[in-house]
Design an enzyme around this catalytic site. Structure first.
Site, PDB file in Angstrom:
ATOM      1  N   ARG A  57      55.264  46.737  45.140  1.00 49.55           N
ATOM      2  CA  ARG A  57      54.357  45.756  45.768  1.00 49.55           C
ATOM      3  C   ARG A  57      54.332  45.934  47.284  1.00 49.55           C
ATOM      4  NH1 ARG A  57      55.581  40.661  46.925  1.00 49.55           N
ATOM      5  NH2 ARG A  57      57.096  40.462  45.248  1.00 49.55           N
ATOM      6  N   TYR A 110      27.585  39.961  48.562  1.00 50.41           N
ATOM      7  CA  TYR A 110      27.993  39.965  47.156  1.00 50.41           C
ATOM      8  C   TYR A 110      28.370  38.546  46.698  1.00 50.41           C
ATOM      9  CZ  TYR A 110      30.797  40.876  43.022  1.00 50.41           C
ATOM     10  OH  TYR A 110      31.327  40.843  41.764  1.00 50.41           O
ATOM     11  N   ASP A 182      31.512  45.489  54.975  1.00 48.04           N
ATOM     12  CA  ASP A 182      31.732  45.908  53.595  1.00 48.04           C
ATOM     13  C   ASP A 182      30.879  47.159  53.372  1.00 48.04           C
ATOM     14  OD1 ASP A 182      31.468  46.294  50.830  1.00 48.04           O
ATOM     15  OD2 ASP A 182      31.779  44.166  50.407  1.00 48.04           O
ATOM     16  N   LYS A 207      33.568  51.263  42.956  1.00 47.17           N
ATOM     17  CA  LYS A 207      32.220  51.840  42.913  1.00 47.17           C
ATOM     18  C   LYS A 207      32.257  53.336  43.263  1.00 47.17           C
ATOM     19  CE  LYS A 207      31.379  47.634  41.988  1.00 47.17           C
ATOM     20  NZ  LYS A 207      31.726  46.628  42.936  1.00 47.17           N
TER      21      LYS A 207
HETATM   22  N1  LCS Z   1      31.686  44.031  47.833  1.00 49.66           N
HETATM   23  C1  LCS Z   1      30.540  44.462  47.289  1.00 49.66           C
HETATM   24  C2  LCS Z   1      29.412  44.896  48.172  1.00 49.66           C
HETATM   25  C3  LCS Z   1      30.402  44.498  45.911  1.00 49.66           C
HETATM   26  O1  LCS Z   1      29.242  44.939  45.391  1.00 49.66           O
HETATM   27  C4  LCS Z   1      31.486  44.070  45.096  1.00 49.66           C
HETATM   28  C5  LCS Z   1      31.409  44.087  43.623  1.00 49.66           C
HETATM   29  C6  LCS Z   1      32.654  43.612  45.707  1.00 49.66           C
HETATM   30  C7  LCS Z   1      32.736  43.621  47.084  1.00 49.66           C
HETATM   31  C8  LCS Z   1      33.851  43.167  44.919  1.00 49.66           C
HETATM   32  O2  LCS Z   1      34.512  44.254  44.403  1.00 49.66           O
HETATM   33  P1  LCS Z   1      35.427  44.257  43.069  1.00 49.66           P
HETATM   34  O3  LCS Z   1      36.425  43.174  43.248  1.00 49.66           O
HETATM   35  O4  LCS Z   1      34.515  43.997  41.933  1.00 49.66           O
HETATM   36  O5  LCS Z   1      36.032  45.599  43.066  1.00 49.66           O
HETATM   37  N2  LCS Z   1      30.116  44.295  43.149  1.00 49.66           N
HETATM   38  C9  LCS Z   1      29.715  44.261  41.917  1.00 49.66           C
HETATM   39  C10 LCS Z   1      28.403  44.508  41.533  1.00 49.66           C
HETATM   40  O6  LCS Z   1      27.468  44.707  42.300  1.00 49.66           O
HETATM   41  N3  LCS Z   1      28.308  44.452  40.242  1.00 49.66           N
HETATM   42  O7  LCS Z   1      29.518  44.158  39.663  1.00 49.66           O
HETATM   43  C11 LCS Z   1      30.494  43.996  40.701  1.00 49.66           C
END
Ligand code: LCS
Length: 396
Positions: A57, A110, A182, A207
């Site tokens: 951790r 988001y 972001d 992603k």
């Molecule tokens: N920032 C952006 C721009 C995102 O599109 C997402 C998730 C996150 C942060 C959060 O990331 P995660 O915790 O899911 O790794 N975006 C998603 C989307 O567009 N579709 O499903 C999840």
């Protein structure tokens, strides 16, 4: 020694192969803890008098390798890995903010980032305003004495509005505010906000960084002092750490980031070219469209236009859902940046937590779908979309 190009740095690691039996790829340290030579060594490591791993951790060699690579790719002093993009978003914001502070946020962020901001407002009295960051005057008008941070996504998910990084960063510097970007939609291959003055970069590494749809992960990168504090507070004590195997998968995915991104961008260009002539498709939002209002800005601050296209379909939610249900190659799923083309309906999926009124203001209506163009043959993607459009509009 001269720094190698990004394509090369994506592939080569930072570990000493001679200490790992000449292993070509980075070893996977799938361990929760590290055995000390003796009690005194344990004491020295806890006291910070001796470097070395203690407990996963607090740090793990496979995760560290990923962190070094991400810091390098984003031109940041340091990076910290998290168990999700949201763990990274929340850890950075909790680090930067305290009760009574205010944050300015680009409109259309988001959905779960919006959800986190609402929770932070309710529980911890951290106030925020969503705004279109499209002019210095507008931004200045929203800044209050308590404002500490400008938080933005560019392009914004899913409306593809861009924020002019140089303009926003200039205002923030003049006003003494931190800028958090972001960078999920671009990856460091298309855009490196820290090179134009941003303080922090965040990724949902789920992603494009992963690229294979098999990991949930996050990255934050920024100044070493902040990253070390984050590591010892909002990472260590809230605990959203990345597992070693997931870090290993991300290291593997990163090697092909450049070739994947080139293909995502190329496929998106081809799909846009076909989509723009479809009679039942309106308002295509794609930064590579020469008539897109921010095409010039996209050319200036992005290496290419990315793999996402949002568009509206005649006939509202019913037609949008019918179209999605007729697709075979393109998969109906949230997330983006995977080898598979994915389509989702933001109003009922990723942005359903955003109140309808806010959603409408952001430009997310019931006709809008978001396509993450994958790495399949572009003709197969298009044929699939064409037959789904034909079936949808024959039935209406
Ligand atoms: N920032 C952006 C721009 C995102 O599109 C997402 C998730 C996150 C942060 C959060 O990331 P995660 O915790 O899911 O790794 N975006 C998603 C989307 O567009 N579709 O499903 C999840």
């Amino acid at each position: 020694m001269q720094k190698k190009d990004l394509e090369t740095r994506l592939i080569h690691g930072y570990f000493d192969r001679s200490k790992h039996h000449g292993s070509l790829t980075h070893p996977l340290y799938q361990t929760s803890t590290f055995v000390f030579d003796n009690a005194e060594q344990g004491e020295a490591r806890f006291a910070g008098n001796e470097s070395g791993y203690i407990y996963s951790r607090l740090g793990n060699p496979t995760v560290s390798e990923l962190e070094k690579k991400m810091a390098d790719l984003e031109e940041a002093e340091e990076a910290v890995a998290f168990s999700s993009g949201m763990a990274a978003v929340s850890a950075v914001l909790i680090h930067l903010m305290k009760a009574g502070d205010h944050i300015l946020v680009s409109e259309g962020v988001y959905g779960c980032t919006f959800g986190f901001l609402e929770m932070a407002n309710e529980k911890f009295n951290i106030d925020f305003d969503l705004m279109q960051m499209d002019s210095p005057e507008k931004i200045r008008a929203m800044i209050r004495p308590e404002t500490k941070v400008l938080y933005l996504e560019t392009p914004i998910n899913p409306t593809m509005k861009l924020v002019d990084l140089e303009m926003v960063i200039k205002v923030a510097k003049e006003e003494g505010l931190k800028v958090v970007v972001d960078n999920t939609f671009c990856s460091p291959y298309l855009q490196q906000p820290i090179t134009v003055g941003a303080d922090f970069v965040i990724h949902s590494a789920t992603k494009y960084i992963s690229g294979h749809g098999d990991v949930i992960a996050g990255i934050a990168a920024g100044p070493a002092e902040d990253m070390q504090t984050i590591r010892m507070t909002t990472l260590k004590d809230i605990g959203g750490v990345l597992g070693p195997f997931d870090a290993w998968l991300l290291l593997r995915g990163l090697k092909t980031l450049a070739v994947r991104m080139d293909r995502h961008c190329e496929n998106a260009r081809l799909i846009f070219d076909k989509l723009k002539d479809e009679p039942n498709v309106r308002k295509i939002i794609y930064p590579g469209d020469p008539t897109f209002s921010q095409h010039g800005l996209a050319k200036k601050q992005m290496k290419d236009f990315g793999g996402l296209i949002s568009f509206e379909i005649d006939g509202g939610k019913e037609a949008a859902q019918r179209f999605m249900n007729e697709l075979n190659v393109v998969q109906v799923a949230v997330s983006l940046g995977d080898a598979e083309s994915l389509i989702q309906h933001p109003a009922s999926m990723t942005h359903s937590v955003v109140p309808e009124e806010e959603r409408k203001k952001m430009g997310i209506n019931d006709s809008l779908v978001r396509l993450s163009v994958g790495l399949e043959s572009p003709m197969d993607i298009w044929d699939d979309m064409k037959q789904a459009l034909e079936k949808t509009f024959l039935k209406i």
